[in-house]
Motif scaffolding. Structure first.
Motif, short mmCIF file in Angstrom:
data_model
loop_
_atom_site.label_atom_id
_atom_site.label_comp_id
_atom_site.label_asym_id
_atom_site.label_seq_id
_atom_site.Cartn_x
_atom_site.Cartn_y
_atom_site.Cartn_z
N ARG A 250 0.83 -1.20 0.00
CA ARG A 250 0.00 0.00 0.00
C ARG A 250 0.87 1.25 0.00
O ARG A 250 1.98 1.23 0.50
CB ARG A 250 -0.85 0.06 1.27
CG ARG A 250 -1.72 -1.13 1.50
CD ARG A 250 -2.50 -1.01 2.80
NE ARG A 250 -3.16 0.26 2.97
CZ ARG A 250 -4.40 0.51 2.55
NH1 ARG A 250 -5.09 -0.41 1.93
NH2 ARG A 250 -4.94 1.68 2.77
N GLY A 251 0.31 2.32 -0.49
CA GLY A 251 0.97 3.61 -0.39
C GLY A 251 1.00 4.06 1.06
O GLY A 251 0.22 3.59 1.89
N TRP A 252 1.90 4.99 1.37
CA TRP A 252 2.02 5.51 2.73
C TRP A 252 0.75 6.26 3.13
O TRP A 252 0.21 7.05 2.35
CB TRP A 252 3.23 6.44 2.84
CG TRP A 252 3.19 7.29 4.08
CD1 TRP A 252 2.97 8.63 4.16
CD2 TRP A 252 3.37 6.84 5.42
NE1 TRP A 252 2.99 9.04 5.46
CE2 TRP A 252 3.24 7.96 6.26
CE3 TRP A 252 3.61 5.60 6.00
CZ2 TRP A 252 3.35 7.88 7.65
CZ3 TRP A 252 3.73 5.51 7.38
CH2 TRP A 252 3.60 6.64 8.18
N THR A 253 0.29 5.97 4.32
CA THR A 253 -0.76 6.75 4.95
C THR A 253 -0.30 7.02 6.38
O THR A 253 0.35 6.15 6.99
CB THR A 253 -2.12 6.01 4.98
OG1 THR A 253 -1.94 4.72 5.60
CG2 THR A 253 -2.69 5.82 3.59
N PRO A 254 -0.59 8.20 6.90
CA PRO A 254 -0.15 8.50 8.27
C PRO A 254 -0.68 7.49 9.27
O PRO A 254 -1.78 6.94 9.10
CB PRO A 254 -0.73 9.90 8.53
CG PRO A 254 -0.92 10.48 7.17
CD PRO A 254 -1.27 9.32 6.28
N THR A 255 0.10 7.25 10.31
CA THR A 255 -0.28 6.29 11.35
C THR A 255 -0.61 7.03 12.63
O THR A 255 -0.29 8.21 12.79
CB THR A 255 0.87 5.30 11.62
OG1 THR A 255 2.03 6.03 12.03
CG2 THR A 255 1.19 4.47 10.39
N THR A 256 -1.25 6.33 13.54
CA THR A 256 -1.58 6.88 14.85
C THR A 256 -0.54 6.39 15.84
O THR A 256 -0.36 5.18 16.01
CB THR A 256 -2.99 6.41 15.29
OG1 THR A 256 -3.93 6.83 14.29
CG2 THR A 256 -3.38 6.98 16.63
N ARG A 257 0.17 7.33 16.48
CA ARG A 257 1.21 6.97 17.44
C ARG A 257 0.64 6.16 18.59
O ARG A 257 -0.50 6.38 19.01
CB ARG A 257 1.91 8.22 18.02
CG ARG A 257 2.80 8.94 17.07
CD ARG A 257 4.08 8.25 16.72
NE ARG A 257 5.00 8.12 17.84
CZ ARG A 257 5.91 7.19 17.91
NH1 ARG A 257 6.03 6.30 16.96
NH2 ARG A 257 6.73 7.12 18.93
#
Length: 154
Positions: A36-43
């Motif tokens: 998958r392409g990069w998507t922001p993650t939740t810390r």
């Protein structure tokens, strides 16, 4: 004759090659669920340094591991060109943050060379062996060491 063909094709191994910090690595395609392409993650508070955070993959929450950080190559600064390789390992699913996926290659097991003795013991734990392809060396990651059983759930 067909026994020879079956044996030869079953001895072949498919690998996914990718770059981390400008260097070539690979994993067995049998572990890869998707790319998958990069998507922001939740810390995630108090998570190990190499965990960039959590992502939601169609209702499944899974950790995303910064492979550059995990391998001691420094923290990746994700941008839209980075990708996440979703892998299944044992009973868990995890995402690996990498710079880019390069290729899917078919190799023979005997093409893998052992990790040189100059490498540290930690490096030898993470690297299963090395494939020489054209003018590039691809280090084959040992996913069981990258994600040991006691950290599988994170």
């Amino acid at each position: 004759m067909s026994d020879v063909l079956e044996k030869t094709s079953s001895d072949l191994r498919e690998i996914v090659s990718f770059t981390i910090n400008g260097q070539g690595f690979c994993i067995d395609i049998g572990h890869v669920l998707e790319i998958r392409g990069w998507t922001p993650t939740t810390r995630l508070p108090h998570a190990p340094e190499f965990v960039t955070g959590l992502m939601n993959l169609r209702g499944t929450v899974l950790p995303v591991i910064d492979l550059s950080m995990r391998l001691g190559l420094g923290r990746a600064e994700p941008n839209p060109r980075h990708v996440i390789i979703i892998v299944k390992l044992r009973d868990s699913t995890v995402g690996f943050l990498v710079e880019a996926v390069s290729d899917i290659l078919t190799v023979r097991p005997e093409e893998m060379k052992p990790t040189p003795d100059v490498a540290s013991s930690l490096t030898k734990d993470f690297i299963e062996g090395v494939f020489a392809r054209d003018d590039q060396l691809l280090r084959a990651l040992d996913l069981k060491s990258i994600m040991p059983a006691d950290q599988g759930a994170l």
